[in-house]
Every structure is written in structure tokens, then in C-alpha cells.
Design a protein around this motif. Sequence first.
Motif, PDB file in Angstrom:
ATOM      1  N   SER A  56       0.748  -1.199   0.098  1.00  0.00           N
ATOM      2  CA  SER A  56       0.041  -0.106  -0.025  1.00  0.00           C
ATOM      3  C   SER A  56       0.875   1.162   0.051  1.00  0.00           C
ATOM      4  O   SER A  56       1.914   1.209   0.516  1.00  0.00           O
ATOM      5  CB  SER A  56      -0.912   0.009   1.129  1.00  0.00           C
ATOM      6  OG  SER A  56      -0.309  -0.064   2.405  1.00  0.00           O
ATOM      7  N   LYS A  57       0.172   2.442  -0.627  1.00  0.00           N
ATOM      8  CA  LYS A  57       1.089   3.507  -0.672  1.00  0.00           C
ATOM      9  C   LYS A  57       1.474   4.177   0.595  1.00  0.00           C
ATOM     10  O   LYS A  57       2.505   4.920   0.996  1.00  0.00           O
ATOM     11  CB  LYS A  57       0.299   4.507  -1.547  1.00  0.00           C
ATOM     12  CG  LYS A  57       0.396   4.125  -3.156  1.00  0.00           C
ATOM     13  CD  LYS A  57      -0.343   5.084  -3.856  1.00  0.00           C
ATOM     14  CE  LYS A  57       0.532   6.462  -4.102  1.00  0.00           C
ATOM     15  NZ  LYS A  57       1.783   6.183  -4.385  1.00  0.00           N
ATOM     16  N   TRP A  58       0.552   4.076   1.452  1.00  0.00           N
ATOM     17  CA  TRP A  58       0.726   4.703   2.846  1.00  0.00           C
ATOM     18  C   TRP A  58       1.880   4.046   3.660  1.00  0.00           C
ATOM     19  O   TRP A  58       2.436   4.576   4.564  1.00  0.00           O
ATOM     20  CB  TRP A  58      -0.623   4.525   3.981  1.00  0.00           C
ATOM     21  CG  TRP A  58      -0.835   3.278   4.167  1.00  0.00           C
ATOM     22  CD1 TRP A  58      -1.772   2.481   3.409  1.00  0.00           C
ATOM     23  CD2 TRP A  58      -0.211   2.455   5.211  1.00  0.00           C
ATOM     24  NE1 TRP A  58      -1.685   1.145   4.082  1.00  0.00           N
ATOM     25  CE2 TRP A  58      -1.211   1.042   5.324  1.00  0.00           C
ATOM     26  CE3 TRP A  58       0.387   2.807   6.442  1.00  0.00           C
ATOM     27  CZ2 TRP A  58      -1.001   0.276   6.302  1.00  0.00           C
ATOM     28  CZ3 TRP A  58       0.667   1.945   7.161  1.00  0.00           C
ATOM     29  CH2 TRP A  58      -0.213   0.587   7.481  1.00  0.00           C
ATOM     30  N   LEU A  59       2.244   2.574   3.281  1.00  0.00           N
ATOM     31  CA  LEU A  59       3.485   2.039   3.916  1.00  0.00           C
ATOM     32  C   LEU A  59       4.616   2.434   2.918  1.00  0.00           C
ATOM     33  O   LEU A  59       5.699   2.355   3.416  1.00  0.00           O
ATOM     34  CB  LEU A  59       2.919   0.778   4.151  1.00  0.00           C
ATOM     35  CG  LEU A  59       4.490   0.076   4.902  1.00  0.00           C
ATOM     36  CD1 LEU A  59       4.512   0.414   6.166  1.00  0.00           C
ATOM     37  CD2 LEU A  59       4.055  -1.486   5.028  1.00  0.00           C
ATOM     38  N   ILE A  60       4.525   1.975   1.591  1.00  0.00           N
ATOM     39  CA  ILE A  60       5.630   2.097   0.647  1.00  0.00           C
ATOM     40  C   ILE A  60       6.416   3.388   0.549  1.00  0.00           C
ATOM     41  O   ILE A  60       7.327   3.596   0.476  1.00  0.00           O
ATOM     42  CB  ILE A  60       5.244   1.437  -0.776  1.00  0.00           C
ATOM     43  CG1 ILE A  60       4.978   0.106  -0.607  1.00  0.00           C
ATOM     44  CG2 ILE A  60       6.209   1.794  -1.765  1.00  0.00           C
ATOM     45  CD1 ILE A  60       6.075  -0.524  -0.119  1.00  0.00           C
ATOM     46  N   ASP A  61       5.194   4.501   0.275  1.00  0.00           N
ATOM     47  CA  ASP A  61       5.827   5.861   0.149  1.00  0.00           C
ATOM     48  C   ASP A  61       6.783   6.350   1.193  1.00  0.00           C
ATOM     49  O   ASP A  61       7.908   6.787   0.688  1.00  0.00           O
ATOM     50  CB  ASP A  61       4.475   6.808   0.015  1.00  0.00           C
ATOM     51  CG  ASP A  61       3.697   6.868  -1.433  1.00  0.00           C
ATOM     52  OD1 ASP A  61       4.363   5.938  -2.243  1.00  0.00           O
ATOM     53  OD2 ASP A  61       2.872   7.320  -1.603  1.00  0.00           O
ATOM     54  N   PRO A  62       6.425   6.333   2.320  1.00  0.00           N
ATOM     55  CA  PRO A  62       7.528   6.646   3.477  1.00  0.00           C
ATOM     56  C   PRO A  62       8.807   6.107   3.188  1.00  0.00           C
ATOM     57  O   PRO A  62       9.779   6.267   3.498  1.00  0.00           O
ATOM     58  CB  PRO A  62       6.849   6.259   4.701  1.00  0.00           C
ATOM     59  CG  PRO A  62       5.503   6.488   4.349  1.00  0.00           C
ATOM     60  CD  PRO A  62       5.194   5.848   3.119  1.00  0.00           C
ATOM     61  N   ILE A  63       8.739   4.712   2.969  1.00  0.00           N
ATOM     62  CA  ILE A  63      10.082   3.562   3.029  1.00  0.00           C
ATOM     63  C   ILE A  63      10.874   4.288   1.597  1.00  0.00           C
ATOM     64  O   ILE A  63      11.982   4.484   1.649  1.00  0.00           O
ATOM     65  CB  ILE A  63       9.473   2.315   2.630  1.00  0.00           C
ATOM     66  CG1 ILE A  63       9.149   1.921   3.994  1.00  0.00           C
ATOM     67  CG2 ILE A  63      10.939   1.527   2.573  1.00  0.00           C
ATOM     68  CD1 ILE A  63       8.728   0.342   4.057  1.00  0.00           C
ATOM     69  N   ILE A 100       8.051   5.450  -6.749  1.00  0.00           N
ATOM     70  CA  ILE A 100       7.157   4.610  -7.373  1.00  0.00           C
ATOM     71  C   ILE A 100       5.938   4.710  -7.362  1.00  0.00           C
ATOM     72  O   ILE A 100       5.414   4.970  -6.281  1.00  0.00           O
ATOM     73  CB  ILE A 100       7.790   2.991  -6.699  1.00  0.00           C
ATOM     74  CG1 ILE A 100       9.215   2.846  -6.661  1.00  0.00           C
ATOM     75  CG2 ILE A 100       7.008   2.140  -6.944  1.00  0.00           C
ATOM     76  CD1 ILE A 100       9.732   1.669  -5.580  1.00  0.00           C
ATOM     77  N   ASP A 101       5.245   4.439  -8.542  1.00  0.00           N
ATOM     78  CA  ASP A 101       3.933   4.767  -8.436  1.00  0.00           C
ATOM     79  C   ASP A 101       3.066   3.681  -7.594  1.00  0.00           C
ATOM     80  O   ASP A 101       2.064   4.082  -6.710  1.00  0.00           O
ATOM     81  CB  ASP A 101       3.425   4.624  -9.873  1.00  0.00           C
ATOM     82  CG  ASP A 101       3.798   5.777 -10.652  1.00  0.00           C
ATOM     83  OD1 ASP A 101       4.283   6.867 -10.264  1.00  0.00           O
ATOM     84  OD2 ASP A 101       3.719   5.782 -12.001  1.00  0.00           O
ATOM     85  N   SER A 102       3.289   2.562  -7.852  1.00  0.00           N
ATOM     86  CA  SER A 102       2.529   1.405  -7.013  1.00  0.00           C
ATOM     87  C   SER A 102       3.415   0.121  -7.069  1.00  0.00           C
ATOM     88  O   SER A 102       4.190  -0.122  -7.997  1.00  0.00           O
ATOM     89  CB  SER A 102       1.318   1.154  -7.610  1.00  0.00           C
ATOM     90  OG  SER A 102       1.427   0.645  -8.783  1.00  0.00           O
ATOM     91  N   LEU A 159       4.498 -10.659  -8.948  1.00  0.00           N
ATOM     92  CA  LEU A 159       4.791  -9.324  -8.307  1.00  0.00           C
ATOM     93  C   LEU A 159       4.913  -8.273  -9.502  1.00  0.00           C
ATOM     94  O   LEU A 159       5.735  -8.452 -10.174  1.00  0.00           O
ATOM     95  CB  LEU A 159       5.938  -9.251  -7.169  1.00  0.00           C
ATOM     96  CG  LEU A 159       6.136 -10.559  -6.257  1.00  0.00           C
ATOM     97  CD1 LEU A 159       7.397 -10.210  -5.456  1.00  0.00           C
ATOM     98  CD2 LEU A 159       4.574 -10.631  -5.322  1.00  0.00           C
ATOM     99  N   ARG A 160       4.493  -7.273  -8.969  1.00  0.00           N
ATOM    100  CA  ARG A 160       4.767  -5.970  -9.993  1.00  0.00           C
ATOM    101  C   ARG A 160       5.113  -4.833  -9.095  1.00  0.00           C
ATOM    102  O   ARG A 160       4.417  -4.511  -8.112  1.00  0.00           O
ATOM    103  CB  ARG A 160       3.290  -5.932 -11.039  1.00  0.00           C
ATOM    104  CG  ARG A 160       2.965  -7.007 -11.723  1.00  0.00           C
ATOM    105  CD  ARG A 160       1.690  -6.916 -12.093  1.00  0.00           C
ATOM    106  NE  ARG A 160       1.587  -5.909 -13.411  1.00  0.00           N
ATOM    107  CZ  ARG A 160       0.701  -5.151 -13.910  1.00  0.00           C
ATOM    108  NH1 ARG A 160      -0.510  -5.273 -13.048  1.00  0.00           N
ATOM    109  NH2 ARG A 160       1.017  -4.147 -14.741  1.00  0.00           N
ATOM    110  N   VAL A 161       5.995  -4.165  -9.792  1.00  0.00           N
ATOM    111  CA  VAL A 161       6.375  -2.523  -9.541  1.00  0.00           C
ATOM    112  C   VAL A 161       6.233  -1.691 -10.794  1.00  0.00           C
ATOM    113  O   VAL A 161       6.793  -2.042 -11.781  1.00  0.00           O
ATOM    114  CB  VAL A 161       7.880  -2.677  -9.069  1.00  0.00           C
ATOM    115  CG1 VAL A 161       8.032  -1.228  -8.576  1.00  0.00           C
ATOM    116  CG2 VAL A 161       8.169  -3.800  -7.972  1.00  0.00           C
ATOM    117  N   LEU A 162       5.346  -0.886 -10.468  1.00  0.00           N
ATOM    118  CA  LEU A 162       4.886   0.083 -11.584  1.00  0.00           C
ATOM    119  C   LEU A 162       5.344   1.499 -11.554  1.00  0.00           C
ATOM    120  O   LEU A 162       5.469   1.922 -10.369  1.00  0.00           O
ATOM    121  CB  LEU A 162       3.290   0.060 -11.781  1.00  0.00           C
ATOM    122  CG  LEU A 162       2.756  -1.170 -12.025  1.00  0.00           C
ATOM    123  CD1 LEU A 162       1.109  -0.882 -11.983  1.00  0.00           C
ATOM    124  CD2 LEU A 162       3.056  -1.856 -13.242  1.00  0.00           C
TER     125      LEU A 162
END
Length: 477
Positions: A34-41, A54-56, A65-68
Motif C-alpha cells: 500500500s502507498k501509505w506504507l511504501i511511500d515513506p520507505i 514508485i507509483d505502485s 509481483l509487479r512494481v509500476l
Amino acid sequence: MMLQRLAQKWLWILMTFALCGLFFIAILPRLLGSKWLIDPIVARFRADDFLLEIDSIELRWFSPLRVLGVRMHQEDGTELLTIREISTNRGLFGFLTGGRDFGRVDIYEPTVDVQLVSNETNLGRFVKAVQGDSQAGSQVTNQRPEAKLLVAVHEFSTKVQREDQALPLVIVPPFDLTLRYACEAEQASLNVGATQILKEVELTPELLEFGLAYAVPLLAKSAWFDGKISLATDDLFIDLTAPQKSTGNASITLHQVRSGPTQPQIVKLLALYATMRGREPLQEIVFVDGSVVLVGMRDEKISHSGLNFGLPKTDPRFQISTAGDVGIVDKKLNLALDFPVPIEQLARRDSVQALGVPKITLPISGTLDSPEIDWLAFRGDSAILLGQIREAVQDESPGVANVIATLESLSNGDADQTIAAAADFAKQLIERRRQRREQSTIDNENSELNNSASETESPESSRPIRDALRGILRPRP
């Protein structure tokens, strides 16, 4: 009865906890992605003034697994790396149970934008920044996690441009690439599959700086050059622990490439040949259009063969081929230039013409920045060629054979004398031809030379080597 109800109650409680645990495990990948966890990292990653976005991220237990939308850029917005998508061939459960084999990763449409700033690039600065952070955060910097990974890159492209220029200097069209990463016992390597990297890309100084000068040393230190190149590679083995020990083969195709060399030794060689041909020296060499240069990398050297170039404005028939190697670290040169000898300039007798078009090897040593011609080795080939010509004319004209024998002895002696004799020969040959064209009658000295000769000559001598060498040995007053 009471115990039965109590057991059922605890059973429901356990089942409820189990279901909640399973539900939590099931949604855990979504929570981690989720963005609320990934964005701060992601926001915590910083190297110098480079930032990561990273968008998502899509994490699944049993699905790929996908990283976009991966984007690496500087604070001012200048792009360094963009990737449309990164995907795997297994889910989280496969990674947890697969051990050190991480399977396959597909990278789609990665684009690298290289900016040239002063004497460095943004890519080089980023790599130094990452290495600096790694060394600061770890006491052991050479250790790498043991793993195996297959990476398939789809439509990789790159662009090189200067910071103060709008138009790019180099554009590498999209191409596909297959990489196999392996690290065992702290020995990391990367195997790169065969691919077509460049296809008729404009030749620029940046391509030379990025390694092309090692494969085509004659382009190094050129005052100017133009044309296009294509580059295809066979399987390459890159030693990530010691990159200079990497091995592999590639081929470079030259398309209408020309250059103006500035190395003093090469310039002198071109001027000497132009003088022998009676032409004005031109600092221009033209590589054979469509020629394929085979390049190899091994033993900490980059070798090449099949590099052919000529001097069409001086002599369309004249073509030189080169082969040799350049040290990756020390830049030491070990090259050999094979060039044809204009046999008709040495003698026009049928016996000499029967020798065909002999070639002499000119060794070049020194470094890539300061090449040196090995005249000591060159004089040996010169003596061999002169000996062949002397044997060819021995029966017909012993006098000419004796003159050639004199020059042959010079070739076997001091190298400076050999070079000086060759230079004097060329100068006097051109001077004599000029005088014969300007004069309407033969002067007294030419008459004396004609009377002393065993054979008659026409105004345009058929034996220029005899006349020139006679002038060398008996200078005019």
C-alpha cells in the motif's frame, strides 16, 4: 455437558483467531504494497541529490509481483532512470520457498538519461554516491548476498546529452537484453546474452569516452570524425568483483566513418606516403565502409582485428589493416599496422612486379594517449622486402641490385639511418620528377647519369629507385 460447551466455545475462539490470522496473512501483501506504507520507505532512499519514486507495488502470495512507474531523478527534476514496469514469474510464497534462486524478473521499457556535466556524468555521480553510502553503512563492502537471478530487459534505451544543450548527443534505440546474475562464495558475475545494441548510430565523442576508443584506437585523439556505427555482442561474462577481468566478444560495423588523426607518428606516416605518391599530405583516413571489426575482451585487455582504412584522396588502392590490443587499466598499446608497399615506385621491372603487392608490418606500442611506432621492428620487415627486390633484379641489373643491397644494409643497421634514407629517397624522387617536367632538355648531370647507366632511360624514368638512391649516395653539388 459444561465441559462440552466450554470446549465448543474455545473451539470457536480458536477458529475465529485462525480465520483472522489467515485473513491477515492473505491481505498482508496488499498492506505491504500500500502507498501509505511504501511511500515513506521509498522517500527515505536518497543518494546525493537523487530521489526515488514508485507509483505502485502489487504484492501477491501466489501471483507475480509487479512494481509500476519507477523513477530515479534529481531534486531539480532531471531524469536519470525510468522503468514502466518490473514483474516476476512467482509470488511471495515462491520467493520464500525458492531458496537462493529468485527465478526470473522482467523489466519493461527502462530508459537511462545520461547528462554530461563538466568532466563527469549524472550516472557516474549516482554510482559513486551509492557506493559511498554502502561503504559508510557497512564494515564489509565486498560481500554480496549469494543468489541466482535471470533478468529479461525489454526495450532498453538510453540518451546522452549535455546539460546546456537541448538536442541529445547519442540516442540508443530500444533493444532487448537477457542477464543472468549469480553470486557464490562472494564471487559475483553477470552473463549478458547476445544482442544488437547499436544500429547505425551517429559517431560522437561520448561514444569514444564510453569505451569505443579501446575497440577502435585510431579514433582516439582524432581532431574530427564522422560516420555511424553498429554494435552487436556475443555472450559476455562480466566479473562484478573485478570488472577488468571480464571476457566476451563483440562486433562493430563502420558506416562511412572518417577521421583526422592527430597522433604525431601517424601524421608523419601519412605525410611520408603522400610525399612518395607526389601528393599533398592530407590528415584524413577513411575506414572501409561496412567493414566489421571483431572485438574481444580478455586478460584485462580489449583486442580488435579486421579494422581496415585507406587514403582514397592520396591513393585509392592504398589500404591499411590493423590488429592488436589495448590494456583496460594501463591503456598499453600492442598494435600492428599492415600496409601495402607501392611496388611500382620501387622498380618497374617485370621481375619485381612479379612480387605482387607485398605488405610491411608497422608495430605500434606506447599507450592509448601516447602511441609510439617501433622502428626497430619495422626495419626488419623493410630489409626482408629489399632483399626480395634485390634478388629479383640481380641477374638483370647487378648495379641496381648493389644499390638496393646498400639500402638493405642500412635497414639492418641503425633505425634512424633507415628512416632518413627513406625520407631522402621520397624527397629526391619527387624533386627529380618536378625538374624533368619543367625542363625541356636534359641537363649535363642527367646526361652523365644516362651515360654511366647500363640501360637507357626515358625522360620519365622507369627505375626511380635507382635514380633516387644514386642521388642519395652521390648528392648533387
